[in-house]
Design a protein around this motif. Structure first.
Motif, PDB file in Angstrom:
ATOM      1  N   TYR A  42     -26.314  -1.497  26.243  1.00 53.10           N
ATOM      2  CA  TYR A  42     -24.842  -1.850  25.988  1.00 53.10           C
ATOM      3  C   TYR A  42     -23.787  -2.031  26.464  1.00 53.10           C
ATOM      4  CZ  TYR A  42     -22.287  -1.906  20.715  1.00 53.10           C
ATOM      5  OH  TYR A  42     -21.853  -2.135  20.365  1.00 53.10           O
ATOM      6  N   GLY A  43     -23.069  -3.231  25.986  1.00 58.71           N
ATOM      7  CA  GLY A  43     -21.532  -3.515  26.836  1.00 58.71           C
ATOM      8  C   GLY A  43     -21.642  -4.528  27.846  1.00 58.71           C
ATOM      9  N   LYS A  44     -22.933  -4.101  27.905  1.00 59.93           N
ATOM     10  CA  LYS A  44     -22.707  -5.154  29.720  1.00 59.93           C
ATOM     11  C   LYS A  44     -23.531  -6.202  29.802  1.00 59.93           C
ATOM     12  CE  LYS A  44     -22.408  -1.078  32.119  1.00 59.93           C
ATOM     13  NZ  LYS A  44     -21.502  -0.572  32.938  1.00 59.93           N
TER      14      LYS A  44
END
Ligand code: NCD
Length: 658
Positions: A42-44
């Motif tokens: 998540y967020g990458k």
């Protein structure tokens, strides 16, 4: 923060790390089956930069990041990016690494992935660079083997098809070797495994080229097994076997001392012909037509007993080397193999982003040492598809020392291109201090090492290159002859006296080590015939393939051969000089490997006995002159038949060079 990790070559990961990725892949497989998605990434953001077509690699990577909850930036085709406007690879990668947390790149040029890894501040994954490597394919190939066969160690895997340009093959061969599998290469005609790959397998992983395992008597084996021994003719034909059902030569590399399982394949890995990678010159005369010169997996082939438990693998896409009739067979696992691409690539992404704490020390495999910039300033990679060749104006030259320094046939210092792994051979070495150069020769090993240690060493491919850089040839100081023509003549007569006294001439054969030894053996035979009327058989042998200090690289064509029976004979082995004794040792191997019989005894006759250099317990039975040589000196026997004069001279090879 620890340094970022990339996966450019399969050699970048240790075996433990690969196993770790496999166990993470197992977890990922569960995630796919159960929830279909995790939040690990998540967020990458992952960027996929594909400068070449792709189906499986790209879609499985893009599937992987989405199943991990990460985001993706991509271009449908790199020709819609600034690359089209002439932006360098390095600038593109540097820019993208400002946006993405991890980059996956495929590129048509060998070594491009290394350039990307150097330009990026985030992890880079090589999704295929030219004909060089395709390490993520290898991860999923090894994972597939492990899943299907339960292990990799001791498996016998046949790698088939275009072994020259197939990058999946190169990475997989290293991977298999590292996990202890046996490899059988079944190349399409003219598309052998490249030397730099088989060198690495032989020298770094101690894989051994099988030679002369079967008797050269077709009748003996024809009914028993479906592999036929081929008698190789030197320099022309590939040494190996013909696998009947493929009708194709086979070159086998086996792990040392593990020769048991060669007649049963655990897996056959077939690949398509890589036409788009052929060198331009090749295109026109290339006539590899599947079914004739290309190995083909068909339903018929799989009826052979030895394929009973063979899994059939293919990295895909296929052309016509893998028949569609095989698709329904339970041994066909290539679609499953492609499916494993997702969990394996999920595991890899998580691992490289440091999202899976493994407790493993991240460790690169012990690669070779790096020469100084000065040493390699005048050599460059000659692989026309290597990025360091194509962008030589902007990319720094980089080489490594491979794990061996000598090659068969001539002497050279060997350097491996750090981008594409292809070797450059430097036959001349110079000192930047004295601006002199010499031809590389083992007698100069110490000198060259001294220059290297003192950072004077520079190497060249040719005399011309050395001359262009203002270097002058070092003229060795020629000493006075150790033996002149008369002394050699008298000495040979004396050797004949000794032979006549000690041996039964009817049971005698002469074997000369090519090239000088053979000439001397022939002279001895003439002398014996003149004096006794007995015609002694003479053979010449090449010891190069059997030397312990040289690689097998150029040797696969050579097969010990003595054209007459040596059974119960006394052999006089003849050479011009014995020094370390390693040539004589290799000659004994040739004799006993030749299958020409079991000799009653072997004696050694030489012209010069360099006594203080011996490294093995081998001494000549007959010699003309014994000498002690100081370091850096060379003794050379020159013969009328070869050089127009009979003499033995001592050279001071390197004195006053620096
Ligand atoms: C291979 C490739 O691109 O190297 N395909 C793949 O990634 N699965 C093989 C090929 O193109 O023949």
């Amino acid at each position: 923060m620890s340094a970022k990790r990339d996966l450019i070559s399969i050699e970048d990961f240790s075996n433990e790390e690969i196993e770790e990725i496999f166990s993470i892949a197992d977890e990922m497989d569960e995630i796919i089956k159960n929830k279909g998605r995790s939040d690990l990434c998540y967020g990458k953001i992952m960027a996929t930069l594909f400068f070449e077509p792709s189906t499986r690699t790209r879609f499985s990577f893009e599937t992987a990041i989405q199943r991990l909850g990460g985001g993706l930036i991509s271009a449908p085709d790199m020709s819609v990016t600034s690359t089209k406007k002439g932006e360098t690879l390095s600038d593109t990668i540097r820019t993208v690494s400002q946006y993405a947390d991890i980059i996956v790149m495929r590129h048509p040029h060998d070594g491009a992935a290394k350039v990307a890894s150097k330009s990026a501040s985030v992890p880079v994954i090589n999704a295929g660079d030219g004909k060089h490597e395709h390490p993520t394919q290898t991860l999923l190939d090894l994972y597939t083997l492990k899943k299907e066969k339960g292990r990799i160690k001791d498996l016998t895997v046949a790698l088939c098809g275009d072994l020259e340009y197939g990058r999946t093959i190169h990475s997989l061969a290293y991977g298999l070797a590292r996990f202890g599998a046996n490899i059988i290469f079944i190349p399409a005609k003219g598309h052998q495994i490249p030397f730099y790959v088989s060198n690495r397998l032989a020298n770094v992983y101690q894989m051994k080229l099988r030679r002369n395992v079967l008797p050269p008597d077709l009748k003996l084996i024809r009914d028993k097994i479906d592999v036929i021994y081929m008698t190789p003719s030197r320099g022309q034909q590939d040494f190996g076997f013909v696998v009947k059902e493929f009708n194709i030569y086979v070159k086998e590399l086996f792990l040392k001392d593990n020769l048991k399982k060669w007649n049963q394949y655990d897996s056959v890995y077939i690949t398509r012909i890589q036409k788009e990678r052929f060198a331009q010159s090749e295109e026109s005369d290339e006539t590899v037509t599947p079914r004739e010169n290309y190995p083909v997996i068909s339903g018929k082939l799989l009826k052979y007993k030895k394929y009973r438990d063979t899994t059939i693998m293919h990295p895909f896409p296929r052309v016509d080397e893998l028949s569609r009739e095989v698709d329904g067979d339970k041994r066909a696992i290539y679609f499953k193999q492609a499916a494993y691409g997702v969990p394996v690539r999920m595991a890899l992404i998580a691992y490289l982003l440091g999202l899976k704490k493994t407790g493993l020390k991240s460790r690169k495999l012990d690669r070779e040492e790096v020469p100084s910039d000065k040493e390699i300033a005048y050599i460059s990679c000659e692989n026309e598809n290597c990025i360091s060749y194509l962008e030589r104006e902007i990319l720094p030259r980089e080489f490594r020392y491979p794990k061996r320094e000598k090659i068969t046939g001539f002497h050279a210092l060997i350097y491996t291109c750090a981008y594409c792994d292809i070797e450059v051979l430097a036959t001349y070495a110079g000192s930047s201090k004295s601006k002199k150069y010499v031809k590389v020769h083992p007698a100069l090993d110490d000198k060259i090492k001294e220059w290297r240690d003192n950072r004077y060493l520079v190497v060249f491919k040719s005399e011309k290159a050395a001359g262009e850089k203002g270097f002058e040839p070092y003229k060795p100081e020629v000493g006075k002859p150790v033996l002149d023509q008369e002394k050699i003549r008298a000495g040979l007569l004396n050797v004949v006296d000794q032979i006549e006294k000690a041996e039964d001439l009817d049971d005698l054969v002469l074997i000369g080590i090519e090239q000088e030894g053979k000439v001397i053996a022939e002279r001895l035979a003439v002398l014996i015939r003149k004096r006794n009327g007995v015609k002694i058989p003479v053979a010449g042998i090449d010891t190069n393939p059997y030397r312990d200090d040289r690689s097998i690289v150029n040797d696969e064509n050579s097969q010990a051969r003595i054209p007459f029976s040596i059974d119960k004979k006394t052999i006089i082995l003849v050479d011009d000089v014995i020094s370390t004794g390693r040539t004589a040792r290799a000659a004994l191997d040739v004799i006993f490997d030749s299958k020409a019989g079991r000799p009653k005894g072997v004696k050694l006759a030489v012209i010069i006995n360099v006594a203080n250099f011996r490294e093995l317990p081998l001494n000549p039975d007959m010699f003309i002159e014994k000498v002690d040589l100081r370091g850096g000196r060379i003794i050379k026997v020159r013969l009328k038949e070869i050089e127009g004069v009979d003499e033995a001279i001592e050279y001071s090879a390197a004195r006053a060079l620096v």
